[in-house]
Write a protein that holds these residues in place. Structure first.
Motif, PDB file in Angstrom:
ATOM      1  N   VAL A 192       0.850  -1.199   0.000  1.00 35.72           N
ATOM      2  CA  VAL A 192       0.000   0.000   0.000  1.00 35.72           C
ATOM      3  C   VAL A 192       0.881   1.243   0.000  1.00 35.72           C
ATOM      4  O   VAL A 192       0.576   2.241  -0.650  1.00 35.72           O
ATOM      5  N   LEU A 193       2.015   1.156   0.675  1.00 34.99           N
ATOM      6  CA  LEU A 193       2.922   2.306   0.751  1.00 34.99           C
ATOM      7  C   LEU A 193       3.563   2.649  -0.588  1.00 34.99           C
ATOM      8  O   LEU A 193       4.153   3.704  -0.741  1.00 34.99           O
ATOM      9  N   THR A 194       3.482   1.745  -1.567  1.00 38.25           N
ATOM     10  CA  THR A 194       4.047   2.073  -2.875  1.00 38.25           C
ATOM     11  C   THR A 194       3.050   2.838  -3.740  1.00 38.25           C
ATOM     12  O   THR A 194       3.399   3.279  -4.818  1.00 38.25           O
ATOM     13  N   LEU A 195       1.813   2.957  -3.286  1.00 44.96           N
ATOM     14  CA  LEU A 195       0.807   3.644  -4.098  1.00 44.96           C
ATOM     15  C   LEU A 195       1.008   5.151  -4.021  1.00 44.96           C
ATOM     16  O   LEU A 195       1.486   5.665  -3.017  1.00 44.96           O
ATOM     17  N   PRO A 196       0.653   5.864  -5.091  1.00 40.22           N
ATOM     18  CA  PRO A 196       0.844   7.310  -5.053  1.00 40.22           C
ATOM     19  C   PRO A 196       0.014   7.939  -3.936  1.00 40.22           C
ATOM     20  O   PRO A 196      -1.110   7.530  -3.685  1.00 40.22           O
ATOM     21  N   GLY A 197       0.590   8.892  -3.273  1.00 45.42           N
ATOM     22  CA  GLY A 197      -0.145   9.588  -2.223  1.00 45.42           C
ATOM     23  C   GLY A 197      -0.034   8.928  -0.872  1.00 45.42           C
ATOM     24  O   GLY A 197      -0.512   9.454   0.115  1.00 45.42           O
ATOM     25  N   VAL A 198       0.604   7.766  -0.805  1.00 39.56           N
ATOM     26  CA  VAL A 198       0.742   7.080   0.474  1.00 39.56           C
ATOM     27  C   VAL A 198       2.219   7.056   0.846  1.00 39.56           C
ATOM     28  O   VAL A 198       3.043   6.613   0.056  1.00 39.56           O
ATOM     29  N   LYS A 199       2.538   7.558   2.010  1.00 37.94           N
ATOM     30  CA  LYS A 199       3.935   7.631   2.417  1.00 37.94           C
ATOM     31  C   LYS A 199       4.097   7.148   3.840  1.00 37.94           C
ATOM     32  O   LYS A 199       3.138   7.088   4.596  1.00 37.94           O
ATOM     33  N   SER A 200       5.316   6.849   4.177  1.00 36.54           N
ATOM     34  CA  SER A 200       5.571   6.525   5.569  1.00 36.54           C
ATOM     35  C   SER A 200       6.748   7.355   6.022  1.00 36.54           C
ATOM     36  O   SER A 200       7.511   7.863   5.215  1.00 36.54           O
ATOM     37  N   VAL A 201       6.859   7.476   7.322  1.00 38.22           N
ATOM     38  CA  VAL A 201       7.914   8.315   7.868  1.00 38.22           C
ATOM     39  C   VAL A 201       9.279   7.699   7.592  1.00 38.22           C
ATOM     40  O   VAL A 201      10.235   8.358   7.255  1.00 38.22           O
ATOM     41  N   GLY A 202       9.363   6.400   7.719  1.00 33.35           N
ATOM     42  CA  GLY A 202      10.643   5.758   7.473  1.00 33.35           C
ATOM     43  C   GLY A 202      10.462   4.270   7.328  1.00 33.35           C
ATOM     44  O   GLY A 202       9.367   3.742   7.509  1.00 33.35           O
ATOM     45  N   GLU A 203      11.554   3.615   7.003  1.00 32.55           N
ATOM     46  CA  GLU A 203      11.533   2.176   6.879  1.00 32.55           C
ATOM     47  C   GLU A 203      11.211   1.560   8.230  1.00 32.55           C
ATOM     48  O   GLU A 203      11.521   2.111   9.272  1.00 32.55           O
ATOM     49  N   GLY A 204      10.621   0.394   8.190  1.00 29.89           N
ATOM     50  CA  GLY A 204      10.367  -0.280   9.455  1.00 29.89           C
ATOM     51  C   GLY A 204       9.271   0.375  10.247  1.00 29.89           C
ATOM     52  O   GLY A 204       9.113   0.132  11.426  1.00 29.89           O
ATOM     53  N   SER A 205       8.485   1.235   9.620  1.00 33.64           N
ATOM     54  CA  SER A 205       7.320   1.740  10.332  1.00 33.64           C
ATOM     55  C   SER A 205       6.140   1.596   9.396  1.00 33.64           C
ATOM     56  O   SER A 205       6.237   1.933   8.228  1.00 33.64           O
TER      57      SER A 205
ATOM     58  N   GLY B 158       3.248   2.976   9.931  1.00 34.33           N
ATOM     59  CA  GLY B 158       2.345   4.113  10.005  1.00 34.33           C
ATOM     60  C   GLY B 158       2.233   4.728   8.612  1.00 34.33           C
ATOM     61  O   GLY B 158       3.236   4.989   7.971  1.00 34.33           O
ATOM     62  N   MET B 159       0.999   4.920   8.148  1.00 37.21           N
ATOM     63  CA  MET B 159       0.793   5.448   6.803  1.00 37.21           C
ATOM     64  C   MET B 159       0.442   6.921   6.879  1.00 37.21           C
ATOM     65  O   MET B 159      -0.298   7.339   7.758  1.00 37.21           O
ATOM     66  N   ASN B 160       0.921   7.671   5.923  1.00 36.06           N
ATOM     67  CA  ASN B 160       0.510   9.054   5.800  1.00 36.06           C
ATOM     68  C   ASN B 160      -0.099   9.211   4.426  1.00 36.06           C
ATOM     69  O   ASN B 160       0.594   9.076   3.431  1.00 36.06           O
ATOM     70  N   VAL B 161      -1.396   9.429   4.393  1.00 37.03           N
ATOM     71  CA  VAL B 161      -2.074   9.498   3.113  1.00 37.03           C
ATOM     72  C   VAL B 161      -2.338  10.950   2.773  1.00 37.03           C
ATOM     73  O   VAL B 161      -2.979  11.665   3.545  1.00 37.03           O
TER      74      VAL B 161
ATOM     75  N   SER C 139      -1.831  12.691   8.992  1.00 33.76           N
ATOM     76  CA  SER C 139      -0.976  12.024   9.962  1.00 33.76           C
ATOM     77  C   SER C 139      -1.378  10.553  10.088  1.00 33.76           C
ATOM     78  O   SER C 139      -2.389  10.123   9.532  1.00 33.76           O
ATOM     79  N   THR C 140      -0.566   9.795  10.835  1.00 38.13           N
ATOM     80  CA  THR C 140      -0.767   8.339  10.846  1.00 38.13           C
ATOM     81  C   THR C 140      -2.072   7.932  11.521  1.00 38.13           C
ATOM     82  O   THR C 140      -2.544   6.829  11.310  1.00 38.13           O
ATOM     83  N   ASP C 141      -2.644   8.808  12.344  1.00 45.79           N
ATOM     84  CA  ASP C 141      -3.887   8.406  13.006  1.00 45.79           C
ATOM     85  C   ASP C 141      -5.119   8.756  12.179  1.00 45.79           C
ATOM     86  O   ASP C 141      -6.228   8.552  12.615  1.00 45.79           O
ATOM     87  N   GLN C 142      -4.906   9.300  10.990  1.00 46.33           N
ATOM     88  CA  GLN C 142      -6.070   9.715  10.200  1.00 46.33           C
ATOM     89  C   GLN C 142      -6.506   8.666   9.192  1.00 46.33           C
ATOM     90  O   GLN C 142      -7.171   8.978   8.213  1.00 46.33           O
ATOM     91  N   ASN C 143      -6.113   7.426   9.412  1.00 45.51           N
ATOM     92  CA  ASN C 143      -6.520   6.350   8.512  1.00 45.51           C
ATOM     93  C   ASN C 143      -7.407   5.374   9.263  1.00 45.51           C
ATOM     94  O   ASN C 143      -7.035   4.902  10.324  1.00 45.51           O
ATOM     95  N   LEU C 144      -8.551   5.090   8.681  1.00 47.42           N
ATOM     96  CA  LEU C 144      -9.439   4.098   9.273  1.00 47.42           C
ATOM     97  C   LEU C 144      -9.039   2.757   8.690  1.00 47.42           C
ATOM     98  O   LEU C 144      -9.203   2.532   7.495  1.00 47.42           O
ATOM     99  N   ILE C 145      -8.487   1.896   9.520  1.00 44.90           N
ATOM    100  CA  ILE C 145      -8.057   0.583   9.039  1.00 44.90           C
ATOM    101  C   ILE C 145      -9.082  -0.435   9.498  1.00 44.90           C
ATOM    102  O   ILE C 145      -9.266  -0.644  10.699  1.00 44.90           O
ATOM    103  N   LEU C 146      -9.779  -1.014   8.550  1.00 45.43           N
ATOM    104  CA  LEU C 146     -10.844  -1.962   8.881  1.00 45.43           C
ATOM    105  C   LEU C 146     -10.423  -3.352   8.468  1.00 45.43           C
ATOM    106  O   LEU C 146      -9.996  -3.569   7.341  1.00 45.43           O
ATOM    107  N   PHE C 147     -10.544  -4.266   9.392  1.00 52.41           N
ATOM    108  CA  PHE C 147     -10.234  -5.651   9.096  1.00 52.41           C
ATOM    109  C   PHE C 147     -11.547  -6.410   9.268  1.00 52.41           C
ATOM    110  O   PHE C 147     -12.017  -6.555  10.391  1.00 52.41           O
TER     111      PHE C 147
END
Lengths: 380, 930
Positions: free
Chosen positions: B294-307, B309-312, B316-324
């Motif tokens: 998912v992090l390779t998709l345009p508009g999706v970034k992460s702060v660094g490797e090994g984390s 947390g998504m930034n869309v 910020s990382t808490d602004q994503n609703l992750i539904l399983f």
């Protein structure tokens, strides 16, 4: 275990090790060359002893040499709605006074006039530092851990900061029996003895702790420093002086942030560095950053000694690479006149014939290379 | 099975036919009296069966739309039947034995068509079936209430043909995999002229309103063979379609979404990734990782490797609703974020909404990431798994009741702990790190109208670095869904879900300070969603949801008798978040369609709780506390509410290009507190309350989409502008853990983000993959002196995730059926950092003075990965299918900085950069399935 499974297991270890090692490497960004010349105020106002305030300027990270001291400034301690006390420049950038008539119920601030600008700290309350209960040490498998214990019956202090000074006896590797003076080899006079010295060092890390989350204001065995088991500081006799300062909450937070910014980093879960805001502002130009936080408190000190005989027997400093040379009488001048080599003792053959002097480099025979011969007043 | 029934039935019919002539007129005609009004044919038949010895044989689906009204006295059956079936395509025959046979279309045939039994075989092998009978002769299904359309050659007749039939009729049903019975999600089901299309939902359900008559229904989806069904639709009816998996594309297709969805679909800023695509992207530890892809998709970034947390789009990382499976996941990572929390073996697909978020979803500002798990195989038992260098996985699945109920259980664990323990170096052997996760799911189809889904998830992580504190965190999720189909056009899904997330830090080294720090949050949801396919132009979605939060924000308890630690327990936080929504997708013309949605959410922070009130118009600090107000249990201490607008429009420029735009407003009532840049297990969540306002975000997006070369190459260009209000940023030196008045350490910041995302995808062929480039900025401002101190003189400053340039290449090349290789390249601007700009002497040490917040950047990031997949042979029938994946992560060994920091060591300032995967990391994974 078959050879194969053992081989496989070792491969897996190596693999994991490989993933976890060599992650950190030095890094120096090039963008940091912008000039800066901010005022740095360090020190504190001592309510039960002499006060010393140091003024200096910031430097670029790449700049070599020490910082520029702020000389010819006017530094005063001002009581809120009361008198002011002038500090005098006793060394370049260092402004001192004797014990100031500070009252615990009043508030004070530091006022500075430097480089044509006026600076002042906020008014600060006086904190009373409780007595240090004990400085203890414990020999652990990998070294000697020093700890401080203190408490405040009134539960008032809560925020603590410490500094320490360490002093230790240092002996040269060889005892020099002779000295080479004016082309003459002679017995070393007692006042020229260079075998026993003292070295000292003071704390550089920020040592703070709080008891806010404890039901009583008790600091129990807070670890101050740890000496490795093979430290040369422990070769003979070692002494540690601990200074304790009570902190205001704001001052504690300042030190905490400074510690976080500069010491507690490098893990995966790092907090972001924060810009420090001290309690000193430039009155002439409020946008100019001023570095430092003024706290007012008394100081409590405690000293302990540790003798080698009290330490585990296996602890030994790494031996220095020292070799002894035999110097024939004809070569004495060439060998010893520079002072780089120090004569140690006379050498005789098995038959008792005088052969010359043994010599060693000054790092091995002259304790003054690393320390001072002056015995500290407090040394027992 | 159904095939067999059909054959048996036809055989029986033909035998009866043979008898028909020889035994004609052997019984006396029975006369019948009937009085029926609008009775179903079933009722009509029953009536006659009770009054006479006649027995009816028919396929219920052929007569399901037929209503019979008649008033007859003492009439023979033949006459009654003629009257009942007048005007329809239905024919009847009465055997001498008293069997009444109802057929459709053609007259009843005495003999089977020539080559009848061979027909199946010839069509399946792909050769042209003999012209004539196979396509024109309708085929009578067996006793099933619904048709299962398997063959492309047959004509499926839905409803009953009446001579004067005209207008529209609705066709609905499920699309399933013929082999496993799993629903096929996101498949396009359409006819070409006129172009009328729909997409199957997450249950594989479709509903399509078509003109009455014969059509060719085309079905396209990820990983299934492109197929079509011939239908004759006469009235509303159901057609379940079973399609075959595209075995050939096992490793070929990278992202093959609905092929022209890019241009023709309503959605913008939405990406659906299939497991097949995800599996081909090499990862650091050789294990397929959903979030990493998912992090390779345009508009999706992460702060660094090994984390993870998504930034869309600058959020910020808490602004994503992750539904399983509809349950919220709060910490989607394992082992410091090196693994994502989702077992790849059980995941079916992942959907990310980043600009046009459907009204059904709410509660987060930036995105919705929906992870959907597979259904268990409804037809046979199976097992699959994988063995990697750090983890192993095992999945079991199979039917409980064949074709109705299935289960799937998946587990995953790591042996990193065991490895660490064996390492010679002390700091490693005193460290430990382990995790496991378990998934279980049961689906039960009660009948064709009702289906139940049960899903459970459990994960646990434990780690200790050095020998001091022991960390652990757990996720527990459970959900129950009941899907009910009212009729072809309306269905509902009732969902109940429960989520739990908690962590603990245990420190016992110093007995005086030994303590346990815990955080824990529970969330219960109830949600009802309705889907109404009003007609071919309108699709309505509406529903309501309610979430009850219960958070224990932190508790510190002493451990052992010597501990002087005072128990410190923060007050529980409770809240109820409710929402109502309605949306309409309106297809105005084939070129123009709009989506209009409105969601209205209400948030009540509930007692019992004591709340500080602060002096107005000054920053909240401990010294500005005016009063403490106590609220009783269940009393609302703060209420926030507001509408959330969702709008999007699509205009087709040509058949292969379109423009779309969207406007969205989102509201978020729960905030993550973390003063570290990456997502770490000690992050806590905070509900809005009297002192912490909810976040509100608006986003407007505009996009251009074009497909080339028969929809095999997709181009999309999307631009967006986003404004965020009241999201939490930290004051300098904020204390996040065990803070009784967190409002004094955070500040409501405002933010803006804008950017352009360009993506080119090639979906098929030996070489496939995607290339994307993103230019984006995300800026924050803290300049309200009434809220906090001003940061960076009140100017906008780059947020932690501001990385203007980002380029990603994901490619896959298939050498042969068994060998394929993947090659990835990613580049992005280094993230912002606050750098030390000066050094100074303080006491004995040299210390450093930092720049303005985020004034500088770390070095740029780039990485190359390579993987080779080797499949076992492709015999369809064999005990186990296996594959090997050899991969090298970070092929060039670039030391990408994870973080850059400066440290005073021995009185000197030294700069360091920490890179986590600073050398090429080879991995090998073995996967199996049987």
């Amino acid at each position: 275990m078959s050879f194969y499974t053992k081989y496989l297991r070792n491969t897996l270890f190596l693999y994991f090790l490989f993933l976890l090692t060599s992650c950190e490497e030095p890094f120096t960004p090039e963008v940091l060359e912008r000039p800066n010349n901010f005022l740095v105020v360090s020190g504190f106002i001592n309510s039960n002893g002499p006060t010393a305030i140091k003024l200096s300027r910031t430097q670029n990270l790449s700049e070599e040499g020490g910082p520029a001291m702020e000389t010819r400034a006017t530094v005063t301690v001002a009581e809120e709605n009361g008198p002011t006390y002038l500090l005098r420049e006793t060394a370049a950038g260092t402004y001192t006074s004797g014990r100031l008539p500070i009252q615990n119920s009043k508030r004070y601030r530091l006022v500075i006039k430097a480089g044509g600008k006026d600076y002042a700290s906020d008014y600060v309350e006086v904190k009373q530092t409780p007595v240090i209960d004990k400085i203890s040490w414990q020999a652990e498998s990998d070294g000697l851990q020093f700890m401080v214990t203190t408490h405040d019956d009134q539960n008032n202090t809560r925020f603590y900061r410490w500094e320490y000074e360490e002093t230790w006896e240092y002996r040269a590797y060889y005892y020099s029996e002779y000295e080479y003076v004016n082309g003459e080899m002679q017995y070393r006079r007692p006042e020229n003895d260079i075998y026993l010295c003292w070295q000292n060092n003071s704390s550089k890390n920020i040592l703070i702790n709080n008891t806010v989350k404890l039901s009583q204001d008790v600091v129990s065995n807070y670890p101050l420093l740890k000496l490795p088991a093979n430290s040369d500081k422990l070769a003979n006799k070692y002494s540690l002086l601990v200074k304790q300062y009570a902190q205001s909450k704001e001052s504690y937070e300042y030190w905490d942030a400074l510690k976080k910014n500069t010491e507690n980093i490098g893990t995966l879960f790092d907090p972001l560095p924060t810009q420090l805001t001290g309690n000193i502002t430039c009155l002439t130009d409020p946008a100019e950053p001023v570095i430092g936080f003024i706290n007012i408190s008394s100081v409590e000190e405690k000293r302990i000694f540790v003798n080698k005989s009290e330490l585990p027997t296996g602890w030994r400093p790494p031996s220095m690479h020292c070799t002894i040379d035999t110097v024939a009488v004809k070569d004495l001048k060439e060998h010893f006149s520079s002072g780089f080599n120090i004569p140690v003792s006379m050498i005789y053959s098995d038959m008792g014939a005088f052969l010359g002097y043994s010599g060693a480099s000054s790092t091995c025979a002259d304790c003054r290379v690393y320390g001072t011969k002056t015995k500290p007043d407090f040394w027992q | 099975m159904t095939q067999l029934y059909r054959k048996a039935f036809l055989l029986a019919v033909s035998l009866l036919c043979c008898l028909l002539h020889s035994h004609a007129q052997t019984r006396a005609e029975q006369l019948i009296t009937l009085d029926l009004k609008d009775a179903s044919f079933e009722k009509f038949a029953q009536e006659i069966e009770t009054k006479t010895t006649y027995r009816f044989y028919y396929d219920p689906t052929t007569v399901d739309s037929l209503l019979v009204s008649m008033q007859v006295t003492q009439k023979p059956l033949k006459e009654i039947m003629e009257q009942a079936l007048a005007g329809t395509e239905l024919k009847f025959a009465i055997t001498p034995q008293g069997a009444v046979l109802i057929t459709q279309g053609k007259e009843f045939m005495a003999n089977l068509p020539e080559n009848f039994f061979n027909r199946e075989k010839t069509t399946a092998s792909g050769t042209t079936s003999p012209a004539g009978t196979s396509t024109t002769t309708p085929y009578m299904a067996g006793g099933n209430s619904k048709k299962k359309a398997v063959s492309e050659a047959k004509l499926y007749v839905i409803g009953v043909k009446r001579d004067n039939a005209s207008g529209n009729a609705n066709l609905a049903g499920h699309l399933r995999d013929a082999k496993t019975g799993e629903p096929v999600i996101g498949a396009s089901v359409y006819i070409q002229s006129p172009l009328l299309a729909t997409t199957t939902d997450q249950y594989g359900y479709y509903s399509l309103t078509l003109p009455v008559g014969e059509h060719e229904l085309i079905i396209r989806a990820i990983g299934i063979k492109n197929s079509k069904r011939r239908i004759a639709l006469y009235s509303n009816g159901k057609l379940d379609i079973e399609v075959e998996e595209d075995v050939r594309s096992l490793k070929e297709v990278l992202v093959e979404a609905e092929k022209d969805r890019n241009v023709a679909g309503m959605q913008m800023g939405m990406e659906r990734l299939d497991m097949r695509a995800i599996k081909q992207v090499p990862t650091a530890f050789g294990e397929t990782d959903i979030l990493r892809v998912v992090l390779t998709l345009p508009g999706v970034k992460s702060v660094g490797e090994g984390s993870t947390g998504m930034n869309v789009r600058g959020g910020s990382t808490d602004q994503n609703l992750i539904l399983f499976n509809d349950a919220t996941v709060y910490n989607p990572s394992h082992l410091f974020g090196f693994f994502s929390a989702f077992n790849p073996d059980i995941v079916k697909s992942v959907e990310l909404h980043k600009s046009n978020i459907p009204a059904r979803y709410g509660g987060r500002l930036s995105s919705v990431l929906e992870v959907i798990t597979r259904d268990g195989n409804k037809k046979k038992f199976g097992a699959s798994g994988g063995i990697g260098l750090l983890t192993s996985r095992l999945t079991l699945e199979g039917p409980i009741i064949k074709d109705k109920t299935s289960f799937i259980i998946a587990g995953r664990s790591t042996y990193s702990d065991w490895l660490l323990k064996k390492l010679p170096k002390e700091s490693f052997s005193k460290s430990s790190a382990s995790f496991y996760d378990l998934n279980a799911q049961v689906n039960h189809e009660i009948n064709s109208e009702n289906t139940l889904y049960f899903s459970g998830y459990l994960s646990k992580d434990k780690f200790q670095l050095g020998s001091d504190s022991l960390y652990n965190f757990t996720n527990h999720n459970a959900s129950v869904k009941w899907k009910h189909i009212f009729h072809n056009k309306l269905y509902s899904v009732l969902t109940g879900a429960y989520s739990h997330y908690g962590y603990g830090v245990n420190s016992e080294k110093n007995p005086v300070n030994a303590a346990n720090l815990t955080f824990d949050m529970k969330q219960a949801n109830l949600q009802a969603d309705f889907n109404y396919f009003l007609n071919s132009k309108h699709t309505l979605d509406f529903g309501a949801s309610s979430i009850l939060y219960n958070i224990s924000p932190g508790s510190l308890t002493p451990v052992g008798g010597e501990s002087l630690v005072m128990p410190d327990i923060l007050q529980r936080e409770k809240a109820l978040e409710s929402a109502l929504y309605v949306s309409d997708q309106f297809d105005i013309s084939p070129r123009l369609s709009v989506y209009v949605g409105l969601r209205y959410s209400i948030f009540n922070a509930l007692g019992p709780r004591e709340v500080y009130t602060y002096a107005p118009n000054v920053p909240k600090t401990e010294s500005t506390i005016l009063d403490t107000v106590s609220y009783g249990g269940g009393k609302a201490l703060a209420t926030y509410q507001g509408p959330e607008y969702r709008f999007s429009a699509r205009f087709g420029l040509t058949d292969h290009s379109s423009v779309k735009m969207s406007f969205n407003r989102m509201r978020q009532y729960i905030h993550m507190l973390s003063n570290t840049a990456s997502m770490s297990p000690t992050d806590t969540w905070k509900l809005s309350d009297a002192n912490v306002k909810p976040q509100v975000g608006d986003q407007i997006a505009l996009g251009y989409y074009q497909n080339f070369r028969a929809n095999t190459i997709e181009l999309s260009v999307e631009g967006y502008y986003k404004k965020m209000k009241d999201f939490l940023d930290y004051r300098n030196g904020a204390n996040i853990i065990l803070n009784h008045h967190i409002e004094t350490d955070v500040a409501n910041a405002e933010g803006k983000a804008y950017g352009v995302e360009v993506m080119l995808k090639k979906l098929t062929g030996k070489l496939n993959g995607w290339v994307s480039y993103t230019y984006s900025r995300t800026l924050v401002r803290l300049n309200n002196t009434q809220v906090s101190e001003v940061i960076n003189k009140g100017e906008f400053y780059p947020s932690n995730v501001d990385k203007p340039h980002d380029f990603t290449l994901i490619s896959n090349y298939r050498f042969s059926q068994r060998f394929s290789s993947s090659f990835n390249f990613t580049y992005s601007t280094g993230r912002p950092i606050t750098l030390p700009i000066a050094k100074y002497q303080d006491g004995n040490a040299t210390r450093i003075f930092y720049s303005d917040r985020n004034e500088y950047r770390v070095p740029d990031y780039y990485r190359v990965d390579f993987a080779l997949n080797i499949e076992g042979n492709h015999k369809v029938q064999k005990l186990a299918h296996s594959s090997w994946t050899l991969a090298v992560y970070n092929l060039t060994g670039r030391k990408n900085p994870y973080s850059v920091y400066f440290r005073t060591e021995e009185g000197k300032v030294k700069g360091y950069k920490l890179s986590i995967f600073g050398q090429p990391i080879p991995t090998i994974t073995y996967n199996f399935k049987f």
